[in-house]
Design a protein around this motif. Structure first.
Motif, PDB file in Angstrom:
ATOM      1  N   LEU A 130       0.823  -1.207   0.000  1.00 27.48           N
ATOM      2  CA  LEU A 130       0.000   0.000   0.000  1.00 27.48           C
ATOM      3  C   LEU A 130       0.862   1.263   0.000  1.00 27.48           C
ATOM      4  O   LEU A 130       0.461   2.303  -0.552  1.00 27.48           O
ATOM      5  N   ALA A 131       2.034   1.162   0.625  1.00 27.54           N
ATOM      6  CA  ALA A 131       2.957   2.307   0.632  1.00 27.54           C
ATOM      7  C   ALA A 131       3.785   2.386  -0.649  1.00 27.54           C
ATOM      8  O   ALA A 131       4.634   3.279  -0.780  1.00 27.54           O
ATOM      9  N   GLY A 132       3.542   1.481  -1.582  1.00 29.34           N
ATOM     10  CA  GLY A 132       4.267   1.511  -2.853  1.00 29.34           C
ATOM     11  C   GLY A 132       5.613   0.837  -2.813  1.00 29.34           C
ATOM     12  O   GLY A 132       6.455   1.084  -3.703  1.00 29.34           O
ATOM     13  N   VAL A 133       5.868  -0.037  -1.839  1.00 25.30           N
ATOM     14  CA  VAL A 133       7.168  -0.701  -1.695  1.00 25.30           C
ATOM     15  C   VAL A 133       7.000  -2.192  -1.931  1.00 25.30           C
ATOM     16  O   VAL A 133       6.149  -2.846  -1.310  1.00 25.30           O
ATOM     17  N   VAL A 134       7.796  -2.740  -2.834  1.00 21.52           N
ATOM     18  CA  VAL A 134       7.854  -4.183  -3.075  1.00 21.52           C
ATOM     19  C   VAL A 134       9.136  -4.712  -2.433  1.00 21.52           C
ATOM     20  O   VAL A 134      10.230  -4.185  -2.690  1.00 21.52           O
ATOM     21  N   HIS A 135       9.017  -5.738  -1.614  1.00 18.24           N
ATOM     22  CA  HIS A 135      10.180  -6.236  -0.869  1.00 18.24           C
ATOM     23  C   HIS A 135      11.213  -6.871  -1.795  1.00 18.24           C
ATOM     24  O   HIS A 135      12.412  -6.612  -1.682  1.00 18.24           O
ATOM     25  N   ARG A 136      10.769  -7.748  -2.667  1.00 13.24           N
ATOM     26  CA  ARG A 136      11.604  -8.424  -3.678  1.00 13.24           C
ATOM     27  C   ARG A 136      12.549  -9.478  -3.115  1.00 13.24           C
ATOM     28  O   ARG A 136      13.293 -10.096  -3.882  1.00 13.24           O
ATOM     29  N   ASP A 137      12.537  -9.713  -1.801  1.00 11.26           N
ATOM     30  CA  ASP A 137      13.426 -10.739  -1.248  1.00 11.26           C
ATOM     31  C   ASP A 137      12.779 -11.391  -0.024  1.00 11.26           C
ATOM     32  O   ASP A 137      13.384 -11.519   1.031  1.00 11.26           O
ATOM     33  N   VAL A 138      11.523 -11.822  -0.191  1.00 17.57           N
ATOM     34  CA  VAL A 138      10.819 -12.487   0.909  1.00 17.57           C
ATOM     35  C   VAL A 138      11.365 -13.910   1.037  1.00 17.57           C
ATOM     36  O   VAL A 138      11.302 -14.703   0.097  1.00 17.57           O
ATOM     37  N   LYS A 139      11.880 -14.224   2.197  1.00 17.79           N
ATOM     38  CA  LYS A 139      12.433 -15.546   2.479  1.00 17.79           C
ATOM     39  C   LYS A 139      12.467 -15.743   3.998  1.00 17.79           C
ATOM     40  O   LYS A 139      12.335 -14.781   4.761  1.00 17.79           O
ATOM     41  N   PRO A 140      12.646 -16.973   4.482  1.00 24.16           N
ATOM     42  CA  PRO A 140      12.623 -17.207   5.928  1.00 24.16           C
ATOM     43  C   PRO A 140      13.652 -16.386   6.692  1.00 24.16           C
ATOM     44  O   PRO A 140      13.399 -15.997   7.838  1.00 24.16           O
ATOM     45  N   GLY A 141      14.800 -16.089   6.069  1.00 20.90           N
ATOM     46  CA  GLY A 141      15.819 -15.323   6.776  1.00 20.90           C
ATOM     47  C   GLY A 141      15.412 -13.896   7.042  1.00 20.90           C
ATOM     48  O   GLY A 141      15.985 -13.237   7.933  1.00 20.90           O
ATOM     49  N   ASN A 142      14.430 -13.373   6.291  1.00 18.10           N
ATOM     50  CA  ASN A 142      13.972 -11.994   6.487  1.00 18.10           C
ATOM     51  C   ASN A 142      12.642 -11.917   7.223  1.00 18.10           C
ATOM     52  O   ASN A 142      12.017 -10.860   7.281  1.00 18.10           O
ATOM     53  N   ILE A 143      12.195 -13.036   7.785  1.00 19.87           N
ATOM     54  CA  ILE A 143      10.979 -13.071   8.603  1.00 19.87           C
ATOM     55  C   ILE A 143      11.410 -13.400  10.027  1.00 19.87           C
ATOM     56  O   ILE A 143      11.803 -14.534  10.326  1.00 19.87           O
ATOM     57  N   LEU A 144      11.361 -12.420  10.886  1.00 18.83           N
ATOM     58  CA  LEU A 144      11.789 -12.604  12.274  1.00 18.83           C
ATOM     59  C   LEU A 144      10.600 -13.003  13.133  1.00 18.83           C
ATOM     60  O   LEU A 144       9.511 -12.416  13.029  1.00 18.83           O
ATOM     61  N   ILE A 145      10.806 -13.994  14.007  1.00 21.39           N
ATOM     62  CA  ILE A 145       9.772 -14.481  14.912  1.00 21.39           C
ATOM     63  C   ILE A 145      10.178 -14.095  16.334  1.00 21.39           C
ATOM     64  O   ILE A 145      11.184 -14.578  16.854  1.00 21.39           O
ATOM     65  N   ALA A 146       9.420 -13.192  16.938  1.00 18.05           N
ATOM     66  CA  ALA A 146       9.700 -12.798  18.312  1.00 18.05           C
ATOM     67  C   ALA A 146       9.318 -13.926  19.261  1.00 18.05           C
ATOM     68  O   ALA A 146       8.611 -14.877  18.897  1.00 18.05           O
ATOM     69  N   LYS A 150       5.099 -13.051  17.542  1.00 20.86           N
ATOM     70  CA  LYS A 150       4.792 -11.980  16.603  1.00 20.86           C
ATOM     71  C   LYS A 150       5.853 -11.925  15.508  1.00 20.86           C
ATOM     72  O   LYS A 150       7.043 -12.077  15.758  1.00 20.86           O
ATOM     73  N   VAL A 151       5.386 -11.686  14.267  1.00 20.10           N
ATOM     74  CA  VAL A 151       6.263 -11.668  13.093  1.00 20.10           C
ATOM     75  C   VAL A 151       6.676 -10.234  12.781  1.00 20.10           C
ATOM     76  O   VAL A 151       5.867  -9.295  12.880  1.00 20.10           O
ATOM     77  N   LYS A 152       7.935 -10.072  12.405  1.00 16.94           N
ATOM     78  CA  LYS A 152       8.469  -8.798  11.943  1.00 16.94           C
ATOM     79  C   LYS A 152       9.238  -9.030  10.631  1.00 16.94           C
ATOM     80  O   LYS A 152      10.194  -9.824  10.602  1.00 16.94           O
ATOM     81  N   ILE A 153       8.813  -8.339   9.576  1.00 14.63           N
ATOM     82  CA  ILE A 153       9.529  -8.419   8.297  1.00 14.63           C
ATOM     83  C   ILE A 153      10.686  -7.424   8.333  1.00 14.63           C
ATOM     84  O   ILE A 153      10.520  -6.275   8.770  1.00 14.63           O
ATOM     85  N   THR A 154      11.829  -7.859   7.879  1.00 16.16           N
ATOM     86  CA  THR A 154      13.011  -7.007   7.899  1.00 16.16           C
ATOM     87  C   THR A 154      13.745  -7.090   6.561  1.00 16.16           C
ATOM     88  O   THR A 154      13.349  -7.839   5.659  1.00 16.16           O
ATOM     89  N   ASP A 155      14.809  -6.297   6.459  1.00 18.19           N
ATOM     90  CA  ASP A 155      15.722  -6.310   5.308  1.00 18.19           C
ATOM     91  C   ASP A 155      15.018  -5.925   4.011  1.00 18.19           C
ATOM     92  O   ASP A 155      14.732  -6.766   3.144  1.00 18.19           O
ATOM     93  N   PHE A 156      14.769  -4.634   3.867  1.00 21.41           N
ATOM     94  CA  PHE A 156      14.254  -4.097   2.610  1.00 21.41           C
ATOM     95  C   PHE A 156      15.416  -3.590   1.740  1.00 21.41           C
ATOM     96  O   PHE A 156      15.293  -2.593   1.030  1.00 21.41           O
ATOM     97  N   GLY A 157      16.539  -4.307   1.809  1.00 21.71           N
ATOM     98  CA  GLY A 157      17.744  -3.864   1.104  1.00 21.71           C
ATOM     99  C   GLY A 157      17.618  -3.863  -0.396  1.00 21.71           C
ATOM    100  O   GLY A 157      18.252  -3.050  -1.078  1.00 21.71           O
ATOM    101  N   VAL A 158      16.835  -4.785  -0.951  1.00 21.32           N
ATOM    102  CA  VAL A 158      16.663  -4.818  -2.403  1.00 21.32           C
ATOM    103  C   VAL A 158      15.249  -4.406  -2.780  1.00 21.32           C
ATOM    104  O   VAL A 158      14.798  -4.682  -3.900  1.00 21.32           O
ATOM    105  N   SER A 159      14.555  -3.776  -1.846  1.00 22.31           N
ATOM    106  CA  SER A 159      13.181  -3.352  -2.128  1.00 22.31           C
ATOM    107  C   SER A 159      13.183  -2.229  -3.151  1.00 22.31           C
ATOM    108  O   SER A 159      14.185  -1.541  -3.363  1.00 22.31           O
ATOM    109  N   LEU A 160      12.020  -2.042  -3.740  1.00 19.08           N
ATOM    110  CA  LEU A 160      11.884  -1.019  -4.776  1.00 19.08           C
ATOM    111  C   LEU A 160      10.567  -0.291  -4.568  1.00 19.08           C
ATOM    112  O   LEU A 160       9.508  -0.926  -4.474  1.00 19.08           O
ATOM    113  N   ALA A 161      10.655   1.028  -4.477  1.00 18.85           N
ATOM    114  CA  ALA A 161       9.453   1.844  -4.361  1.00 18.85           C
ATOM    115  C   ALA A 161       8.952   2.217  -5.743  1.00 18.85           C
ATOM    116  O   ALA A 161       9.692   2.193  -6.740  1.00 18.85           O
ATOM    117  N   ALA A 162       7.663   2.599  -5.775  1.00 15.76           N
ATOM    118  CA  ALA A 162       7.051   2.898  -7.071  1.00 15.76           C
ATOM    119  C   ALA A 162       7.690   4.106  -7.737  1.00 15.76           C
ATOM    120  O   ALA A 162       7.738   4.178  -8.973  1.00 15.76           O
TER     121      ALA A 162
END
Length: 444
Positions: A130-146, A150-162
């Motif tokens: 919704l904010a116009g950002v595509v993560h482009r690297d969704v994988k288990p290593g970038n999904i943190l489990i507290a 609770k889940v926290k998505i991290t590492d938008f290093g290769v993300s791309l905004a619109a």
């Protein structure tokens, strides 16, 4: 920029404590924010990329994209800085572990445990889209489990905004091959549906214990994502869940769920107790202890073994059972136990209960009354045995009987008072005035 425990960044504000992880572009450290006295995570550009304009620009892009996202399932960005030709990101510290570590320890996760994680991730991705950002690297290593789940998505290093231009050359693939969508594998731009495909690969891995496509090289794996059919999931996986995962892994993006929000709703319907927050919480209706006791079902009857007997005995039969008299505490047909002191229920239970209640109330007064009666009877008996009886008066003078000095040879006491009031001696010898008076005994 050198990184080591005790090194301070940001003008001495962020003090590095220990290294948590190392990625392809940077390394993550646990640090302390001395200005706000809180623990944070600091991502620092690796030394070999320091001074490289391309990697510095990617770090800046990650900082801008992360700063635009505010969602419970996205790790928050606090600060960004550059120092000594390098760069660093200050982020929310998530106390837990990445999903990759969990899958390495437990390759197959039960659906009840995996679905809430997937639903939370889908909601976080939807907020980014919704904010116009595509993560482009969704994988288990970038999904943190507290630790709370609770889940926290991290590492938008290769993300791309619109509104951003791509920093990759034409045909260059960004992402991890094992979780790459078919459109990314052929060099087309990544879309929000590409992130959902990658999340489908994560779901497949958590249910099957392996990734759907493997190969000797990253190119072989990328080609398999484009051309090979998805292997079926194990038969133990629920059919509706397996169908949803296969839909996520469709080669054509339009065949996938339309958004992360829709996908989260589909996961929720497969797990009815997953609330909109994505964290599975079991909440029971509060009841009073008395109501809980009333609503408690009777214990189930013991299981029957193939030979028709109740489950395996836990102890040998007693003497009473061996003698055919049955146990002291008999087992009823409904599975409950009847104590030897228990009273069988009948139509007079209410009357007996009322009577027993009155007896309990009157117990103390009855005991006191009995004690008083016993005391009175004892006093009367003692008076009868030890007391003395008066004699009839003679001539207006009351003569008190006394014990005689002696008696006749036969043992009878026959002394009687004389006419002048002086008693005669028991041995028929007239008594003198100075002698003591004998006891008068009358037999009637």
């Amino acid at each position: 920029m050198r990184t080591a425990p005790g090194v301070a960044l940001g003008g001495g504000r962020y003090r590095l404590l220990r290294r948590i992880a190392v990625g392809g572009m940077g390394e993550v450290w646990e640090a302390n924010d001395d200005a706000l006295a809180r623990a944070v995570a600091v991502k620092v550009l690796r030394d070999e990329f320091a001074g490289d304009p391309g990697f510095l620009e990617r770090f800046r892009t990650e900082a801008r994209n992360s700063a635009a996202l505010h969602h419970p399932h996205i790790a928050a960005l606090f600060d960004y800085g550059e120092q000594d030709g390098s760069a660093y990101l200050v982020m929310e510290l998530v106390v837990g572990e990445p999903l990759s570590d969990l899958l390495e320890r437990e390759p197959v996760l039960p659906a009840r445990r995996l679905l809430p994680m997937l639903a939370q991730t889908a909601r976080g991705l939807h907020a980014a889209h919704l904010a116009g950002v595509v993560h482009r690297d969704v994988k288990p290593g970038n999904i943190l489990i507290a630790r709370s789940g609770k889940v926290k998505i991290t590492d938008f290093g290769v993300s791309l905004a619109a509104d951003q231009k791509t920093m990759t050359a034409t045909g260059m693939v960004m992402g991890t091959a094992q979780y790459l969508s078919p459109e990314q594998a052929v060099g087309r731009p990544a879309t929000p549906l590409s992130d959902l495909y990658s999340l489908g690969v994560v779901a497949y891995e958590g249910l099957a214990g392996k990734r759907p496509f493997t190969g000797p090289t990253a190119v072989d794996i990328a080609v398999a994502h484009v051309n090979d059919p998805v292997p079926p999931l194990p038969a133990s996986v629920d059919r509706k869940l397996a169908a949803l995962v296969m839909r996520l892994l469709s080669k054509e993006p339009t065949d996938r769920p339309a958004s992360g929000e829709e996908l989260a709703g589909l996961f929720d319907r497969l797990m009815p107790q997953t609330p909109p927050s994505g964290v599975a919480v079991l909440v029971g209706k509060p009841t009073r202890a008395r109501e809980a006791r009333r609503s408690t079902p009777p214990p189930a009857a013991p299981e029957q073994t193939p030979d028709g007997h109740d489950g395996p005995p836990s102890y040998p039969p007693s003497r009473r059972e061996r003698a055919g008299r049955g146990p002291r505490d008999a087992t009823l047909q409904d599975g409950t136990r009847r104590n030897r002191h228990a009273v069988d229920e009948g139509p007079l239970d209410g009357v007996l209960a009322t009577a027993m209640g009155w007896v309990r109330r009157l117990r103390l007064p009855l005991v006191a009354l009995v004690l008083v009666l016993v005391a009175l009877l004892g006093a009367a008996l003692a008076d009868r045995l030890l007391g003395s009886a008066p004699v009839e008066p003679t001539g207006g003078v009351l003569v008190v009987a006394e014990y005689p000095r002696g008696g006749p040879p036969g043992g009878m006491i026959a002394a009687e008072p004389t006419r002048d009031g002086a008693p005669a001696r028991a041995d028929a010898v007239p008594a003198r005035n100075g002698d003591p008076r004998p006891t008068e005994v009358k037999d009637s």
